[in-house]
Design an enzyme around this catalytic site. Structure first.
Site, PDB file in Angstrom:
ATOM      1  NE  ARG A  46      31.597  46.248  50.458  1.00 23.00           N
ATOM      2  CZ  ARG A  46      30.586  47.082  50.164  1.00 23.00           C
ATOM      3  NH1 ARG A  46      30.635  47.857  49.108  1.00 23.00           N
ATOM      4  NH2 ARG A  46      29.516  47.126  50.937  1.00 23.00           N
ATOM      5  CE1 TYR A  98      50.533  30.556  41.530  1.00 24.51           C
ATOM      6  CE2 TYR A  98      48.274  31.263  41.166  1.00 24.51           C
ATOM      7  CZ  TYR A  98      49.250  30.765  42.009  1.00 24.51           C
ATOM      8  OH  TYR A  98      48.948  30.497  43.315  1.00 24.51           O
ATOM      9  CG  ASP A 170      50.661  37.531  36.945  1.00 20.82           C
ATOM     10  OD1 ASP A 170      51.494  38.104  37.685  1.00 20.82           O
ATOM     11  OD2 ASP A 170      49.987  36.556  37.322  1.00 20.82           O
ATOM     12  CE  LYS A 195      52.773  34.147  45.256  1.00 23.50           C
ATOM     13  NZ  LYS A 195      52.260  33.935  43.920  1.00 23.50           N
TER      14      LYS A 195
HETATM   15  C1  PLP Z   1      50.981  33.577  43.354  1.00 20.38           C
HETATM   16  C2  PLP Z   1      50.649  34.030  42.001  1.00 20.38           C
HETATM   17  C3  PLP Z   1      49.356  34.438  41.658  1.00 20.38           C
HETATM   18  C4  PLP Z   1      48.201  34.350  42.638  1.00 20.38           C
HETATM   19  O1  PLP Z   1      48.351  35.231  43.705  1.00 20.38           O
HETATM   20  P1  PLP Z   1      47.747  34.985  45.174  1.00 20.38           P
HETATM   21  O2  PLP Z   1      48.206  36.176  45.928  1.00 20.38           O
HETATM   22  O3  PLP Z   1      48.316  33.693  45.672  1.00 20.38           O
HETATM   23  O4  PLP Z   1      46.266  34.890  45.027  1.00 20.38           O
HETATM   24  C5  PLP Z   1      49.127  34.906  40.382  1.00 20.38           C
HETATM   25  N1  PLP Z   1      50.121  34.963  39.459  1.00 20.38           N
HETATM   26  C6  PLP Z   1      51.372  34.576  39.754  1.00 20.38           C
HETATM   27  C7  PLP Z   1      52.428  34.675  38.694  1.00 20.38           C
HETATM   28  C8  PLP Z   1      51.693  34.100  41.016  1.00 20.38           C
HETATM   29  O5  PLP Z   1      52.934  33.695  41.285  1.00 20.38           O
END
Ligand code: PLP
Length: 381
Positions: A46, A98, A170, A195
């Site tokens: 961890r 998001y 983000d 992504k």
């Molecule tokens: C998908 C996404 C998230 C969340 O990420 P996960 O890996 O699905 O938990 C946060 N911000 C944006 C812009 C996203 O596209």
């Protein structure tokens, strides 16, 4: 070192035990100690894992940070940043963000006494107007999702710095190949590596990247104390994905620009949202802060009805109807019923997210096939 070279080499050394060129998947929960407290820097998985460590070093390098911390998902990465706050602290966030991020701020952190305000950050004056003595964090997402507005990261971070407020970007939609928030004055970058970083729609993982040692210390503590860490196999997949990030994203952006132009000229399309089109209000800022204009394209149909949108959404053959984005394959989605269903309808409408909005994640296929597929789907309305 330039971006592509860093993406391939940063954090990746031949394995000291065998010389393996690719970072092995260290599928272990614990490590042998020679004597109590005498070990090779790894005690319990961890806290430390060599596969995760390689990925974290790579991410720190490609975002121009000093340290990165990986988590089991993008949401747990955001959660780690939020855990640095205390009850009574306030957050100002992008209003078009998001859906899961909106949910975490409103449904989870409100309960712990952390209040969030949402505003249109394309005008930095809106941010300034909401700042008070409790404001601790600005949450910036750009390009925004799904409206693809562009926020001037440098301008917003400058305001935050004047007030001693932390900024977190983000960077999921852009990826570090297109946009480097830490260089533009942000304190923290968050990713859903699910992504573009992973890039093949086969893994869920998140990351936080910083350049300040005090922030790094807090995040290192939280990563270990809370324990939302990713497994080594998932780290391996993201590390592999990043090796082609610059190739995939460049191709996807070039495809996206062609698709956006095709849609903008199509008689059955009323409006296309893509920051690479010259009439987009964020075009100038995007040209300055991004390398290409991204690979997400949203549009509404001439007859702006859910019915027509549904026909197009179920009429494509190459575009797969699915949530998520950033993979090599193109996806089509309906934010109002899919990714953004957790945002109340009246809030959605305020940002321009109409019921018929269609969102495309453009992949790296041949653009002619993507355009032909959309052409035949648009014939259905
Ligand atoms: C998908 C996404 C998230 C969340 O990420 P996960 O890996 O699905 O938990 C946060 N911000 C944006 C812009 C996203 O596209």
């Amino acid at each position: 070192m330039r971006f592509g070279t860093k993406a391939i080499h940063a954090g990746v050394e031949p394995d000291p035990a065998t010389g393996a060129v690719m970072t092995p998947i260290y599928q272990t929960s614990t490590y042998a100690q020679e004597a109590p407290g005498v070990h090779k820097g790894y005690e319990y998985a961890r806290t430390q894992n060599p596969t995760r460590h390689a990925l974290e070093q790579n991410l720190a390098a490609i975002e121009n940070g000093t340290e990165a911390f990986c988590f089991g998902s993008g949401m747990s990465a955001m959660d780690a940043v939020m855990r640095m706050l205390n009850p009574g602290d306030e957050v100002i966030a992008t209003n078009d963000l998001y859906g899961g991020s909106y949910r975490l701020l409103t449904k989870v952190y409100e309960r712990f006494g952390v209040r969030s305000h949402f505003t249109d950050m394309t005008d930095p004056a809106n941010v300034e107007a909401l700042i008070n003595s409790n404001t601790r964090l600005l949450w910036i997402e750009t390009p925004t999702n799904p409206m693809l507005n562009i926020i001037d990261i440098e301008a917003v971070c400058k305001i935050a710095r004047q007030h001693g407020i932390l900024t977190c970007v983000d960077n999921t939609f852009a990826s570090p190949f297109l946009q480097m928030p830490l260089d533009l004055g942000a304190d923290i970058v968050v990713h859903s590596a699910t992504k573009y970083l992973g890039g093949h729609s086969d893994v869920v993982l998140g990351a936080v990247i910083v350049k300040d040692e005090a922030l790094a210390q807090q995040l290192r503590f939280l990563q270990n104390a809370v324990g939302a860490v990713p497994g080594p196999h998932d780290c391996f997949l993201v590390l592999r994905g990043i090796k082609t990030l610059h190739l995939r994203v460049e191709r996807a952006c070039k495809n996206a620009k062609k698709v956006a132009k095709f849609l903008a000229a199509h008689p059955k399309v009323q409006h296309v949202y893509y920051p690479g089109l010259k009439d987009h209000p964020g075009y100038m800022i995007a040209s300055r802060q991004m390398r290409f204009y991204g690979a997400m394209v949203s549009f509404i149909l001439q007859k702006d009805t859910v019915d027509d949108a549904m026909k197009v959404l179920s009429g494509t053959q190459i575009f797969t109807l699915a949530e998520s984005l950033g993979g090599v394959e193109s996806l089509i989605g309906h934010p109002a019923s899919m990714t953004h269903a957790s945002i109340p309808r009246e809030e959605r409408l305020k940002t321009g997210l109409s019921d018929s909005l269609i969102r495309l994640s453009i992949g790296v296929e041949d653009f002619e096939d993507l355009i032909e597929d959309l052409e035949q789907a648009l014939r259905l309305v």
